[in-house]
Design a protein around this motif. Sequence first.
Motif, PDB file in Angstrom:
ATOM      1  N   PRO A  43       0.833  -1.209   0.000  1.00  0.00           N
ATOM      2  CA  PRO A  43       0.000   0.000   0.000  1.00  0.00           C
ATOM      3  C   PRO A  43       0.870   1.262   0.000  1.00  0.00           C
ATOM      4  O   PRO A  43       1.934   1.289   0.620  1.00  0.00           O
ATOM      5  CB  PRO A  43      -0.784  -0.116   1.308  1.00  0.00           C
ATOM      6  CG  PRO A  43      -0.747  -1.571   1.658  1.00  0.00           C
ATOM      7  CD  PRO A  43       0.574  -2.064   1.164  1.00  0.00           C
ATOM      8  N   HIS A  99       1.472   8.042  14.674  1.00  0.00           N
ATOM      9  CA  HIS A  99       1.906   7.055  13.685  1.00  0.00           C
ATOM     10  C   HIS A  99       1.989   5.662  14.296  1.00  0.00           C
ATOM     11  O   HIS A  99       2.051   4.662  13.567  1.00  0.00           O
ATOM     12  CB  HIS A  99       3.249   7.461  13.077  1.00  0.00           C
ATOM     13  CG  HIS A  99       4.424   7.360  14.008  1.00  0.00           C
ATOM     14  ND1 HIS A  99       4.523   8.080  15.191  1.00  0.00           N
ATOM     15  CD2 HIS A  99       5.546   6.608  13.938  1.00  0.00           C
ATOM     16  CE1 HIS A  99       5.655   7.781  15.775  1.00  0.00           C
ATOM     17  NE2 HIS A  99       6.302   6.900  15.052  1.00  0.00           N
TER      18      HIS A  99
ATOM     19  N   ASP B  31      10.875   5.091  13.512  1.00  0.00           N
ATOM     20  CA  ASP B  31      10.895   4.622  14.895  1.00  0.00           C
ATOM     21  C   ASP B  31       9.734   3.689  15.226  1.00  0.00           C
ATOM     22  O   ASP B  31       9.444   3.446  16.406  1.00  0.00           O
ATOM     23  CB  ASP B  31      10.895   5.821  15.854  1.00  0.00           C
ATOM     24  CG  ASP B  31       9.651   6.667  15.716  1.00  0.00           C
ATOM     25  OD1 ASP B  31       9.527   7.649  16.485  1.00  0.00           O
ATOM     26  OD2 ASP B  31       8.803   6.366  14.861  1.00  0.00           O
ATOM     27  N   TYR B  32       9.081   3.174  14.210  1.00  0.00           N
ATOM     28  CA  TYR B  32       7.991   2.235  14.424  1.00  0.00           C
ATOM     29  C   TYR B  32       7.945   1.314  13.228  1.00  0.00           C
ATOM     30  O   TYR B  32       7.909   1.774  12.075  1.00  0.00           O
ATOM     31  CB  TYR B  32       6.676   2.996  14.587  1.00  0.00           C
ATOM     32  CG  TYR B  32       5.462   2.126  14.838  1.00  0.00           C
ATOM     33  CD1 TYR B  32       4.429   2.058  13.911  1.00  0.00           C
ATOM     34  CD2 TYR B  32       5.341   1.390  16.007  1.00  0.00           C
ATOM     35  CE1 TYR B  32       3.321   1.275  14.125  1.00  0.00           C
ATOM     36  CE2 TYR B  32       4.235   0.596  16.236  1.00  0.00           C
ATOM     37  CZ  TYR B  32       3.225   0.542  15.295  1.00  0.00           C
ATOM     38  OH  TYR B  32       2.125  -0.240  15.518  1.00  0.00           O
ATOM     39  N   TYR B  36       2.362  -6.444   8.592  1.00  0.00           N
ATOM     40  CA  TYR B  36       0.970  -6.673   8.260  1.00  0.00           C
ATOM     41  C   TYR B  36       0.828  -7.981   7.488  1.00  0.00           C
ATOM     42  O   TYR B  36       1.717  -8.377   6.725  1.00  0.00           O
ATOM     43  CB  TYR B  36       0.419  -5.522   7.402  1.00  0.00           C
ATOM     44  CG  TYR B  36       0.187  -4.245   8.170  1.00  0.00           C
ATOM     45  CD1 TYR B  36       1.219  -3.328   8.367  1.00  0.00           C
ATOM     46  CD2 TYR B  36      -1.064  -3.951   8.698  1.00  0.00           C
ATOM     47  CE1 TYR B  36       1.004  -2.160   9.079  1.00  0.00           C
ATOM     48  CE2 TYR B  36      -1.289  -2.779   9.410  1.00  0.00           C
ATOM     49  CZ  TYR B  36      -0.251  -1.898   9.593  1.00  0.00           C
ATOM     50  OH  TYR B  36      -0.466  -0.732  10.292  1.00  0.00           O
ATOM     51  N   LEU B  46      -2.760  -5.721  11.046  1.00  0.00           N
ATOM     52  CA  LEU B  46      -1.546  -5.648  11.856  1.00  0.00           C
ATOM     53  C   LEU B  46      -1.298  -6.984  12.544  1.00  0.00           C
ATOM     54  O   LEU B  46      -2.174  -7.536  13.203  1.00  0.00           O
ATOM     55  CB  LEU B  46      -1.661  -4.535  12.893  1.00  0.00           C
ATOM     56  CG  LEU B  46      -0.466  -4.372  13.812  1.00  0.00           C
ATOM     57  CD1 LEU B  46       0.744  -3.891  13.021  1.00  0.00           C
ATOM     58  CD2 LEU B  46      -0.787  -3.398  14.946  1.00  0.00           C
ATOM     59  N   ARG B  51       9.376  -1.235  18.310  1.00  0.00           N
ATOM     60  CA  ARG B  51      10.058   0.041  18.359  1.00  0.00           C
ATOM     61  C   ARG B  51      11.560  -0.242  18.407  1.00  0.00           C
ATOM     62  O   ARG B  51      11.984  -1.299  18.865  1.00  0.00           O
ATOM     63  CB  ARG B  51       9.620   0.831  19.608  1.00  0.00           C
ATOM     64  CG  ARG B  51       8.153   1.132  19.691  1.00  0.00           C
ATOM     65  CD  ARG B  51       7.681   2.091  18.631  1.00  0.00           C
ATOM     66  NE  ARG B  51       8.272   3.407  18.700  1.00  0.00           N
ATOM     67  CZ  ARG B  51       7.692   4.455  19.298  1.00  0.00           C
ATOM     68  NH1 ARG B  51       6.530   4.305  19.912  1.00  0.00           N
ATOM     69  NH2 ARG B  51       8.269   5.637  19.264  1.00  0.00           N
ATOM     70  N   SER B  93       7.593   3.775   9.907  1.00  0.00           N
ATOM     71  CA  SER B  93       7.049   5.132   9.992  1.00  0.00           C
ATOM     72  C   SER B  93       7.825   5.931  11.033  1.00  0.00           C
ATOM     73  O   SER B  93       8.557   5.370  11.852  1.00  0.00           O
ATOM     74  CB  SER B  93       5.559   5.110  10.345  1.00  0.00           C
ATOM     75  OG  SER B  93       5.366   4.589  11.638  1.00  0.00           O
ATOM     76  N   ALA B  94       7.651   7.248  10.949  1.00  0.00           N
ATOM     77  CA  ALA B  94       8.340   8.151  11.863  1.00  0.00           C
ATOM     78  C   ALA B  94       7.390   9.254  12.293  1.00  0.00           C
ATOM     79  O   ALA B  94       6.564   9.695  11.497  1.00  0.00           O
ATOM     80  CB  ALA B  94       9.580   8.748  11.191  1.00  0.00           C
ATOM     81  N   ALA B  95       7.531   9.696  13.507  1.00  0.00           N
ATOM     82  CA  ALA B  95       6.664  10.757  14.027  1.00  0.00           C
ATOM     83  C   ALA B  95       6.825  12.034  13.232  1.00  0.00           C
ATOM     84  O   ALA B  95       5.889  12.808  13.103  1.00  0.00           O
ATOM     85  CB  ALA B  95       6.970  11.010  15.501  1.00  0.00           C
ATOM     86  N   LYS B 101       3.396   9.059   5.787  1.00  0.00           N
ATOM     87  CA  LYS B 101       3.077   8.629   7.129  1.00  0.00           C
ATOM     88  C   LYS B 101       3.651   7.265   7.439  1.00  0.00           C
ATOM     89  O   LYS B 101       4.143   7.021   8.520  1.00  0.00           O
ATOM     90  CB  LYS B 101       1.552   8.618   7.312  1.00  0.00           C
ATOM     91  CG  LYS B 101       0.954   9.987   7.501  1.00  0.00           C
ATOM     92  CD  LYS B 101       1.252  10.529   8.888  1.00  0.00           C
ATOM     93  CE  LYS B 101       0.588  11.870   9.110  1.00  0.00           C
ATOM     94  NZ  LYS B 101       0.783  12.356  10.476  1.00  0.00           N
ATOM     95  N   ILE B 102       3.528   6.362   6.496  1.00  0.00           N
ATOM     96  CA  ILE B 102       4.031   5.014   6.682  1.00  0.00           C
ATOM     97  C   ILE B 102       4.464   4.486   5.326  1.00  0.00           C
ATOM     98  O   ILE B 102       3.791   4.691   4.316  1.00  0.00           O
ATOM     99  CB  ILE B 102       2.964   4.117   7.344  1.00  0.00           C
ATOM    100  CG1 ILE B 102       3.505   2.695   7.575  1.00  0.00           C
ATOM    101  CG2 ILE B 102       1.687   4.056   6.510  1.00  0.00           C
ATOM    102  CD1 ILE B 102       2.612   1.859   8.476  1.00  0.00           C
ATOM    103  N   PHE B 104       5.486   1.152   3.158  1.00  0.00           N
ATOM    104  CA  PHE B 104       5.371  -0.301   3.112  1.00  0.00           C
ATOM    105  C   PHE B 104       6.416  -0.909   2.182  1.00  0.00           C
ATOM    106  O   PHE B 104       6.789  -0.303   1.169  1.00  0.00           O
ATOM    107  CB  PHE B 104       3.981  -0.718   2.597  1.00  0.00           C
ATOM    108  CG  PHE B 104       2.879  -0.565   3.606  1.00  0.00           C
ATOM    109  CD1 PHE B 104       2.265   0.659   3.805  1.00  0.00           C
ATOM    110  CD2 PHE B 104       2.438  -1.647   4.345  1.00  0.00           C
ATOM    111  CE1 PHE B 104       1.237   0.812   4.726  1.00  0.00           C
ATOM    112  CE2 PHE B 104       1.405  -1.510   5.260  1.00  0.00           C
ATOM    113  CZ  PHE B 104       0.810  -0.277   5.455  1.00  0.00           C
TER     114      PHE B 104
END
Lengths: 114, 114
Positions: A43, A99, B31-32, B36, B46, B51, B93-95, B101-102, B104
Amino acid sequence: DAGVTQSPTHLIKTRGQHVTLRCSPISGHKSVSWYQQVLGQGPQFIFQYYEKEERGRGNFPDRFSARQFPNYSSELNVNALLLGDSALYLCASSRGQRHTDTQYFGPGTRLTVL
Amino acid sequence: QQQVKQSPQSLIVQKGGISIINCAYENTAFDYFPWYQQFPGKGPALLIAIRPDVSEKKEGRFTISFNKSAKQFSLHIMDSQPGDSATYFCAASAASNRDDKIIFGKGTRLHILP
């Protein structure tokens, strides 16, 4: 509880037309994100809305637009459709806008542009 | 720099074996790192997330191993079952990311032989 719902399930359009896709988030979720998934790929992020405001926008042309309504449902609009817009469009909802908030995906709308 | 590279593209494992999927990233701001699982006709769900402050996270038969210095992370599925046959996506993803945003990976199609 019902999961994320999307409508329609499938859609066939011709080049140059306009399309509107709809998403209803899980009850209590205030954030909705839209993704494009081309066959065989992961995605790709298009938009995030939280509390009816745009909080993120991916690398997509201005032909793509979205909005979120007071009941937190959302619409994705695509103008002047191109063949390359054929994809599965996924909506995901989450409680917040962080996030790290778990995103729950709907089954998607399969868009075919002829 | 925003890419997440996933391998292998497809994987066949005998029932009861260990399935291993690898991902690598460049952006040190990530940082995340969620994984999936997607079944045909469904949206991604998910599976497990980590982290960078921990090197391993285990949930049931699923384990994420994280190597911060190498900027790599992997998903291990122990005692793989035919019901695990699906497409798996790593993501990052990172703040600080507003416009992506994310991110894949391209996905790994896993098939568990009965």
